[in-house]
Design a protein around this motif. Structure first.
Motif, PDB file in Angstrom:
ATOM      1  N   SER A   1       0.815  -1.216   0.000  1.00  0.00           N
ATOM      2  CA  SER A   1       0.000   0.000   0.000  1.00  0.00           C
ATOM      3  C   SER A   1       0.848   1.265   0.000  1.00  0.00           C
ATOM      4  CB  SER A   1      -0.933   0.008   1.215  1.00  0.00           C
ATOM      5  OG  SER A   1      -0.221   0.342   2.392  1.00  0.00           O
ATOM      6  N   SER A   2       0.181   2.374  -0.244  1.00  0.00           N
ATOM      7  CA  SER A   2       0.869   3.665  -0.251  1.00  0.00           C
ATOM      8  C   SER A   2       1.193   4.162   1.150  1.00  0.00           C
ATOM      9  CB  SER A   2       0.006   4.707  -0.978  1.00  0.00           C
ATOM     10  OG  SER A   2      -1.227   4.898  -0.296  1.00  0.00           O
ATOM     11  N   LEU A   3       0.760   3.444   2.185  1.00  0.00           N
ATOM     12  CA  LEU A   3       1.081   3.859   3.549  1.00  0.00           C
ATOM     13  C   LEU A   3       2.578   3.790   3.829  1.00  0.00           C
ATOM     14  CD1 LEU A   3      -1.815   2.359   5.715  1.00  0.00           C
ATOM     15  CD2 LEU A   3      -1.535   4.696   4.867  1.00  0.00           C
ATOM     16  N   ALA A   4       3.316   3.107   2.955  1.00  0.00           N
ATOM     17  CA  ALA A   4       4.773   3.066   3.104  1.00  0.00           C
ATOM     18  C   ALA A   4       5.370   4.467   3.000  1.00  0.00           C
ATOM     19  CB  ALA A   4       5.388   2.159   2.047  1.00  0.00           C
TER      20      ALA A   4
ATOM     21  N   HIS B   1      -8.743  -4.812   2.411  1.00  0.00           N
ATOM     22  CA  HIS B   1      -7.546  -5.590   2.107  1.00  0.00           C
ATOM     23  C   HIS B   1      -6.987  -5.108   0.766  1.00  0.00           C
ATOM     24  CE1 HIS B   1      -9.642  -9.006   4.549  1.00  0.00           C
ATOM     25  NE2 HIS B   1      -9.225  -8.010   5.315  1.00  0.00           N
ATOM     26  N   VAL B   2      -6.032  -4.219   0.813  1.00  0.00           N
ATOM     27  CA  VAL B   2      -5.497  -3.597  -0.401  1.00  0.00           C
ATOM     28  C   VAL B   2      -4.731  -4.617  -1.239  1.00  0.00           C
ATOM     29  CG1 VAL B   2      -3.823  -1.904  -1.246  1.00  0.00           C
ATOM     30  CG2 VAL B   2      -5.418  -1.283   0.575  1.00  0.00           C
ATOM     31  N   ASP B   3      -5.033  -4.640  -2.534  1.00  0.00           N
ATOM     32  CA  ASP B   3      -4.385  -5.574  -3.455  1.00  0.00           C
ATOM     33  C   ASP B   3      -3.087  -5.023  -4.031  1.00  0.00           C
ATOM     34  OD1 ASP B   3      -6.373  -7.821  -3.637  1.00  0.00           O
ATOM     35  OD2 ASP B   3      -7.668  -6.168  -4.222  1.00  0.00           O
ATOM     36  N   GLY B   4      -2.955  -3.713  -4.087  1.00  0.00           N
ATOM     37  CA  GLY B   4      -1.762  -3.109  -4.670  1.00  0.00           C
ATOM     38  C   GLY B   4      -1.998  -1.631  -4.886  1.00  0.00           C
ATOM     39  N   ILE B   5      -1.060  -0.994  -5.558  1.00  0.00           N
ATOM     40  CA  ILE B   5      -1.167   0.448  -5.791  1.00  0.00           C
ATOM     41  C   ILE B   5      -1.262   0.738  -7.288  1.00  0.00           C
ATOM     42  CG2 ILE B   5       0.059   1.050  -3.670  1.00  0.00           C
ATOM     43  CD1 ILE B   5       2.527   1.589  -5.379  1.00  0.00           C
ATOM     44  N   ALA B   6      -1.829   1.880  -7.584  1.00  0.00           N
ATOM     45  CA  ALA B   6      -1.910   2.375  -8.955  1.00  0.00           C
ATOM     46  C   ALA B   6      -1.395   3.803  -8.967  1.00  0.00           C
ATOM     47  CB  ALA B   6      -3.343   2.311  -9.473  1.00  0.00           C
ATOM     48  N   THR B   7      -1.138   4.316 -10.152  1.00  0.00           N
ATOM     49  CA  THR B   7      -0.629   5.681 -10.309  1.00  0.00           C
ATOM     50  C   THR B   7      -1.599   6.497 -11.140  1.00  0.00           C
ATOM     51  OG1 THR B   7       1.644   4.861 -10.246  1.00  0.00           O
ATOM     52  CG2 THR B   7       1.305   7.081 -11.117  1.00  0.00           C
ATOM     53  N   ILE B   8      -1.878   7.709 -10.688  1.00  0.00           N
ATOM     54  CA  ILE B   8      -2.718   8.613 -11.477  1.00  0.00           C
ATOM     55  C   ILE B   8      -1.914   9.092 -12.679  1.00  0.00           C
ATOM     56  CG2 ILE B   8      -3.960  10.815 -11.517  1.00  0.00           C
ATOM     57  CD1 ILE B   8      -4.464  10.468  -8.531  1.00  0.00           C
ATOM     58  N   THR B   9      -2.417   8.809 -13.877  1.00  0.00           N
ATOM     59  CA  THR B   9      -1.694   9.187 -15.092  1.00  0.00           C
ATOM     60  C   THR B   9      -2.486  10.156 -15.970  1.00  0.00           C
ATOM     61  OG1 THR B   9      -2.507   7.145 -16.131  1.00  0.00           O
ATOM     62  CG2 THR B   9      -0.296   7.097 -15.186  1.00  0.00           C
ATOM     63  N   GLY B  10      -3.664  10.537 -15.529  1.00  0.00           N
ATOM     64  CA  GLY B  10      -4.436  11.487 -16.310  1.00  0.00           C
ATOM     65  C   GLY B  10      -5.547  12.127 -15.505  1.00  0.00           C
ATOM     66  N   LEU B  11      -5.712  13.445 -15.683  1.00  0.00           N
ATOM     67  CA  LEU B  11      -6.798  14.197 -15.053  1.00  0.00           C
ATOM     68  C   LEU B  11      -7.424  15.086 -16.119  1.00  0.00           C
ATOM     69  CD1 LEU B  11      -5.061  15.354 -11.724  1.00  0.00           C
ATOM     70  CD2 LEU B  11      -6.938  13.710 -11.902  1.00  0.00           C
ATOM     71  N   GLU B  12      -8.735  14.943 -16.323  1.00  0.00           N
ATOM     72  CA  GLU B  12      -9.430  15.747 -17.313  1.00  0.00           C
ATOM     73  C   GLU B  12     -10.644  16.420 -16.669  1.00  0.00           C
ATOM     74  OE1 GLU B  12     -10.382  13.620 -20.850  1.00  0.00           O
ATOM     75  OE2 GLU B  12      -8.416  12.671 -21.012  1.00  0.00           O
TER      76      GLU B  12
ATOM     77  N   GLU C   1      -2.642  14.760  -7.628  1.00  0.00           N
ATOM     78  CA  GLU C   1      -2.192  15.190  -8.948  1.00  0.00           C
ATOM     79  C   GLU C   1      -1.641  14.008  -9.734  1.00  0.00           C
ATOM     80  OE1 GLU C   1       0.652  18.235  -8.148  1.00  0.00           O
ATOM     81  OE2 GLU C   1      -0.868  19.723  -7.583  1.00  0.00           O
ATOM     82  N   VAL C   2      -1.370  14.233 -11.010  1.00  0.00           N
ATOM     83  CA  VAL C   2      -0.760  13.196 -11.843  1.00  0.00           C
ATOM     84  C   VAL C   2       0.565  12.767 -11.218  1.00  0.00           C
ATOM     85  CG1 VAL C   2       0.301  12.727 -14.082  1.00  0.00           C
ATOM     86  CG2 VAL C   2      -1.886  13.931 -13.970  1.00  0.00           C
ATOM     87  N   GLY C   3       0.758  11.466 -11.134  1.00  0.00           N
ATOM     88  CA  GLY C   3       1.965  10.924 -10.517  1.00  0.00           C
ATOM     89  C   GLY C   3       1.742  10.399  -9.116  1.00  0.00           C
ATOM     90  N   ALA C   4       0.631  10.785  -8.500  1.00  0.00           N
ATOM     91  CA  ALA C   4       0.326  10.320  -7.145  1.00  0.00           C
ATOM     92  C   ALA C   4      -0.048   8.844  -7.175  1.00  0.00           C
ATOM     93  CB  ALA C   4      -0.810  11.137  -6.545  1.00  0.00           C
ATOM     94  N   THR C   5       0.296   8.128  -6.116  1.00  0.00           N
ATOM     95  CA  THR C   5      -0.062   6.719  -6.007  1.00  0.00           C
ATOM     96  C   THR C   5      -1.272   6.558  -5.100  1.00  0.00           C
ATOM     97  OG1 THR C   5       1.513   6.398  -4.191  1.00  0.00           O
ATOM     98  CG2 THR C   5       2.267   5.898  -6.426  1.00  0.00           C
ATOM     99  N   VAL C   6      -2.080   5.558  -5.401  1.00  0.00           N
ATOM    100  CA  VAL C   6      -3.294   5.293  -4.632  1.00  0.00           C
ATOM    101  C   VAL C   6      -3.407   3.793  -4.359  1.00  0.00           C
ATOM    102  CG1 VAL C   6      -4.533   7.289  -5.553  1.00  0.00           C
ATOM    103  CG2 VAL C   6      -4.679   5.088  -6.742  1.00  0.00           C
ATOM    104  N   ASN C   7      -4.136   3.452  -3.313  1.00  0.00           N
ATOM    105  CA  ASN C   7      -4.384   2.057  -2.974  1.00  0.00           C
ATOM    106  C   ASN C   7      -5.584   1.528  -3.754  1.00  0.00           C
ATOM    107  OD1 ASN C   7      -2.342   2.010  -0.976  1.00  0.00           O
ATOM    108  ND2 ASN C   7      -3.737   2.929   0.505  1.00  0.00           N
ATOM    109  N   LEU C   8      -5.479   0.289  -4.206  1.00  0.00           N
ATOM    110  CA  LEU C   8      -6.571  -0.349  -4.935  1.00  0.00           C
ATOM    111  C   LEU C   8      -7.034  -1.602  -4.206  1.00  0.00           C
ATOM    112  CD1 LEU C   8      -5.531  -0.404  -8.707  1.00  0.00           C
ATOM    113  CD2 LEU C   8      -6.914   1.295  -7.505  1.00  0.00           C
ATOM    114  N   GLU C   9      -8.340  -1.775  -4.151  1.00  0.00           N
ATOM    115  CA  GLU C   9      -8.920  -3.053  -3.767  1.00  0.00           C
ATOM    116  C   GLU C   9      -9.920  -3.434  -4.842  1.00  0.00           C
ATOM    117  OE1 GLU C   9     -11.948  -5.103  -0.585  1.00  0.00           O
ATOM    118  OE2 GLU C   9     -10.680  -3.487   0.170  1.00  0.00           O
ATOM    119  N   VAL C  10      -9.637  -4.501  -5.547  1.00  0.00           N
ATOM    120  CA  VAL C  10     -10.530  -4.944  -6.619  1.00  0.00           C
ATOM    121  C   VAL C  10     -11.684  -5.738  -6.015  1.00  0.00           C
ATOM    122  CG1 VAL C  10      -8.665  -4.963  -8.299  1.00  0.00           C
ATOM    123  CG2 VAL C  10      -9.210  -7.059  -7.055  1.00  0.00           C
ATOM    124  N   ASP C  11     -12.678  -6.032  -6.834  1.00  0.00           N
ATOM    125  CA  ASP C  11     -13.843  -6.789  -6.386  1.00  0.00           C
ATOM    126  C   ASP C  11     -13.414  -8.195  -5.967  1.00  0.00           C
ATOM    127  OD1 ASP C  11     -16.249  -8.081  -6.025  1.00  0.00           O
ATOM    128  OD2 ASP C  11     -17.192  -7.199  -7.788  1.00  0.00           O
TER     129      ASP C  11
END
Length: 209
Positions: A70-73, A101-112, A179-189
């Motif tokens: 997770s991004s808590l690191a 239960h976080v599965d992993g992290i993703a990165t914001i790559t676009g904001l519109e 902002e673009v480049g920020a990491t976020v936590n993901l939990e999928v279905d």
């Protein structure tokens, strides 16, 4: 268990690194108003156990596995976080079933941004063997938890997915300031993971017959 409906945005007030874990202290006056030691609170989508709540803050212990996934690191004093108390049995399920239960992290790559909403694009990491990683569990119009926020997927491909954020989500969660480049936590279905597991076990069993 949680719903992905953020109750308040709190902030980290202290971080104590340990040998294979970390202890965080988090400010969240609303979620601590009825918190007791041992209660569960989702912090950016990570289910954590409350330790010594006092004066609108609470402590949590974050083990190494959680820090790796997770991004808590990267948590530091001043970091803002989404907070949600565990779902009460008699409460409405306003978002979707979120385990924390976080599965992993993703990165914001676009904001519109547009007049009434903002489209956000996230890229998910591929697996070491070139596989699509977490993206294989994400479907268009399905649900996903991003930093603990229940969102509807608007588009998906092998590299990631997109969502649309309404003004309320932008104003009342941390995604409004990311902002673009920020990491976020993901939990999928979780259902998608169970289905994949059952198919794999079924295929292996059939092959062994």
């Amino acid at each position: 268990m949680f719903t992905g409906i953020v109750e308040e945005v709190g902030d980290i007030v202290d971080v104590t690194p340990l040998e294979d874990s970390a202890r965080l202290r988090i400010r969240g006056p609303l979620v601590t108003s009825d918190a007791s030691p041992g209660d569960s609170i989702a912090v950016n989508g990570v289910c954590l156990t409350v330790v010594d709540p006092a004066d609108g803050t609470f402590g949590v212990d974050v083990m190494g596995e959680t820090l790796r996934r997770s991004s808590l690191a990267g948590a530091a004093p001043g970091t803002t976080v989404n907070l949600e108390r565990a779902l009460a049995a008699n409460a409405r399920l306003g978002g979707h079933i979120v385990q924390g239960h976080v599965d992993g992290i993703a990165t914001i790559t676009g904001l519109e941004p547009s007049e009434h909403w903002t489209a956000v694009r996230f890229t998910t990491p591929r697996e070491a063997d070139g596989g699509v990683g977490l993206a294989r569990y994400i479907v268009e119009k399905g649900s996903i938890a991003v930093d603990g926020i229940s969102l509807t997927v608007t588009g998906v491909d092998d590299d990631g997915f997109s969502v649309g954020l309404i003004p309320t989500t932008l104003a009342e969660t941390t995604l409004g300031s990311r902002e673009v480049g920020a990491t976020v936590n993901l939990e999928v279905d979780v259902l998608a993971k169970y289905v994949e597991r059952l198919i794999r076990v079924g295929a292996a069993t059939a092959g062994a017959e």
